[in-house]
Design an enzyme around this catalytic site. Sequence first.
Site, PDB file in Angstrom:
ATOM      1  N   ARG A 257       0.874  -1.352   0.005  1.00  0.00           N
ATOM      2  CA  ARG A 257       0.032  -0.171  -0.100  1.00  0.00           C
ATOM      3  C   ARG A 257       0.682   1.311   0.264  1.00  0.00           C
ATOM      4  NH1 ARG A 257      -5.182  -1.761   3.899  1.00  0.00           N
ATOM      5  NH2 ARG A 257      -5.446  -3.684   2.921  1.00  0.00           N
ATOM      6  N   ARG A 272       1.773   0.969  10.382  1.00  0.00           N
ATOM      7  CA  ARG A 272       1.398   1.485   9.156  1.00  0.00           C
ATOM      8  C   ARG A 272       2.528   1.399   8.045  1.00  0.00           C
ATOM      9  NH1 ARG A 272      -3.459   3.922   7.551  1.00  0.00           N
ATOM     10  NH2 ARG A 272      -3.782   4.344   9.852  1.00  0.00           N
ATOM     11  N   GLU A 344      -7.552  -0.769  14.922  1.00  0.00           N
ATOM     12  CA  GLU A 344      -8.035  -1.762  13.722  1.00  0.00           C
ATOM     13  C   GLU A 344      -7.259  -2.917  13.318  1.00  0.00           C
ATOM     14  OE1 GLU A 344      -9.775   0.160  10.214  1.00  0.00           O
ATOM     15  OE2 GLU A 344      -9.485  -1.638   9.230  1.00  0.00           O
ATOM     16  N   SER A 347     -10.968  -6.155   9.369  1.00  0.00           N
ATOM     17  CA  SER A 347     -12.308  -5.617   8.881  1.00  0.00           C
ATOM     18  C   SER A 347     -12.995  -6.688   8.001  1.00  0.00           C
ATOM     19  CB  SER A 347     -11.478  -4.454   8.246  1.00  0.00           C
ATOM     20  OG  SER A 347     -12.570  -3.683   7.386  1.00  0.00           O
ATOM     21  N   ARG A 384       0.134  -6.092  12.439  1.00  0.00           N
ATOM     22  CA  ARG A 384      -0.746  -5.631  13.641  1.00  0.00           C
ATOM     23  C   ARG A 384      -0.979  -6.555  14.930  1.00  0.00           C
ATOM     24  NH1 ARG A 384      -4.642  -0.899  10.890  1.00  0.00           N
ATOM     25  NH2 ARG A 384      -2.861   0.299  10.054  1.00  0.00           N
TER      26      ARG A 384
END
Length: 416
Positions: A257, A272, A344, A347, A384
Amino acid sequence: MIDPQLLKTNIEAIEENIRKRDLNIDLDKLKHLDESRRALKFESEKLRSEQKKLGKEIASASEKDKVILLEKAEKISDKVKSLSEETQQKDEEFFDAWIKIPNIVNSSSPVGKTDEDNKEIKKVGEPKNIKNPMTHLEIGENLGLIDVERASKISGSRFSYLFGDLVKIQFNLVSYTLNKLSEKGFNPTIPPVLVRENALFGTGFFPDDSDQVYEVQNDDLFLVGTSEVSLAALHTDEIIDMKNLPLRYAGYSTCFRREAGTYGKDTSGIFRVHQFDKVEMFSFCDPEKSNEEHEHILAIEEEILKDLEIPYRVVDVCTGDLGASAAKKYDIEAWIPSQQKYREVTSCSNTTDFQARRLNMRTKNEDGNTILHTLNGTALAVGRILIALLENNQQPDGSVTFSDDLGTILGVNKLS
RNA sequence: GGAGAGGUGGCUGAGUGGUCUAAAGCGCUCGCCUGCUAAGCGAGUGGGGGACGAAAGUCCCCUCGAGGGUUCAAAUCCCUCCCUCUCCGCCA
């Protein structure tokens, strides 16, 4: 993409949806565009029909008649050409606009504008009382398990090296997750991470989020930000017998990403990053059963976090915060001691027929063919989860110790 | 990377400019026949879209790997791209 028939049959539903999502879209314009496109198409088809009839007459006409007929045919041909060009243009114009209409939200999704309106459904697990908790980066660096400084020299910001037992833990976590999912009927999958544009378009990442995707220009390929892309596209253009649904896959892949527009956000450590590994669940399912399937996927995500002894909460994402393709979405946020916040880690979305329509994936039974439904959910976002494990199990002396049960899953009882 | 062959319905496969409205076979579905099964006989059998209609349905358009072009007319001729196969080279 939602069903264009809705413009004719239930425009109120689209209006309501736009309101719920707090968007500004000129529906009237779209409706008129659709009507004029249909009218043009009708004219164009009528003329084409005439042309075909004439063609047959010419084929069987005498030499004399042929000359006259050919003259007539020439004129029709010109008209057909210009009219079908016009039709095509209108069609494109309509679809360019239509493609931007987001999925119809589920009636149970909480209505709201931003993530602040997301609804907490439950909290599970009690965060441990850790005095002066260290960040995962501090723990990892001290123990020689994480190095982002050198990674930045090699690859730039938002990259990392993982070492030693952390690597061992990653492989054991992935293995544990794939085993669990396999038992639950998810076919373990290693999908391609380089895909063509159509896969990204079909899943709804293009055109909206194209700035988040790495492009390999020489070969017109793109690095996926999640294996959802390659899993969703797996059955492109297929018609699947409803007897064979649901089809469930567990994809393990690296995700890439660009994180454009996140400068200054989560800049420290591996929370991130541009590259991370993930196990993703994906279901192709009977449209009648996608709500159940969604709850099922959420339950599996919870089960994994419970096994990993990570305190978490479940959030029902509000209408304004949903992506274009999701009708409903649950996020799970894990307790991160150094931030004293839930963040988070998974999801899961029910994208109903939105992706399936774009990718042309249908299911058939006695009643005919219908667009199937697709759902996706994070089973294990490795980075994460490693953060949550390190931080929630840290000891005052800088080491990390896991319970016996957890140690069995991770293959490591103590990091020191 | 180089050389060659090829992509037609669920499958095999015919079709090199005009009833292609895509042959034929296999498969599948239904029916007939029949102690049962098989064989045999007959019928049906892709997908998308549009117009009219309350609906059933009727009519029409698109679809022969994809996209363009030539032509009054394209599965068929031309161009570009994609994919598959064979051989050579390289390679974890």
